[in-house]
Design a protein around this motif. Sequence first.
Motif, PDB file in Angstrom:
ATOM      1  N   LYS A  61       5.331   8.854 -13.513  1.00 34.44           N
ATOM      2  CA  LYS A  61       4.826   8.111 -12.349  1.00 34.44           C
ATOM      3  C   LYS A  61       3.867   8.927 -11.494  1.00 34.44           C
ATOM      4  O   LYS A  61       2.889   8.387 -10.970  1.00 34.44           O
ATOM      5  CB  LYS A  61       5.988   7.572 -11.523  1.00 34.44           C
ATOM      6  N   ARG A 110       0.201   7.680 -10.443  1.00 35.42           N
ATOM      7  CA  ARG A 110      -0.150   7.558  -9.020  1.00 35.42           C
ATOM      8  C   ARG A 110      -1.418   8.349  -8.713  1.00 35.42           C
ATOM      9  O   ARG A 110      -2.259   7.905  -7.930  1.00 35.42           O
ATOM     10  CB  ARG A 110       1.012   8.036  -8.153  1.00 35.42           C
ATOM     11  N   GLU A 160       3.115   0.891  -7.809  1.00 35.81           N
ATOM     12  CA  GLU A 160       4.176   0.068  -8.396  1.00 35.81           C
ATOM     13  C   GLU A 160       3.968  -1.382  -7.985  1.00 35.81           C
ATOM     14  O   GLU A 160       3.543  -1.676  -6.876  1.00 35.81           O
ATOM     15  CB  GLU A 160       5.537   0.596  -7.970  1.00 35.81           C
TER      16      GLU A 160
END
Length: 156
Positions: free
Chosen positions: A136, A140, A146
């Motif tokens: 993640k 990002r 998300e």
Amino acid sequence: MTVQMDSAVEQQVWAVRRALPSDAEQIAAHACHREEDAARRAGYAEWVRPRIGSRRYIGFLAMHEGRVIGGAGVVLLDWGPTRANPGAQMGRVANVFTDQAFRGRGIATDLVARAMAACEALGVREFNLGSTPEGKGLYRSLGFVEYPAEMRRRVG
């Protein structure tokens, strides 16, 4: 690209190239890297090979000393126009992989960024992906957020 190979001053270079239809087995190995996924590799290679050839899969591979050390690709989806994406095409980031010995050096970030840039040059303006908790931060850093509005239903 220059990468630090160890704590010494030694520097090594990795090269990046576009994925070719002949790389289908390698990409399938990235997509089906878990032992329980091994039975899917041949089918995945058969699926991805023509998509590479027709540019419906845009992929890049990182090479070091003649071997693949990383890969990333985008599957182009004919999604249809939406309010957020009137261009109708979406890119699904897939098969992001870096050899364990080369992780943490920005290879995956570079490969995903290259694949998305190639797709953006084709007019793609929206990308999605599935991520492990460990991945993640990488996504990002590339601008992904998300999106909890999605749901899924699997049959069988």
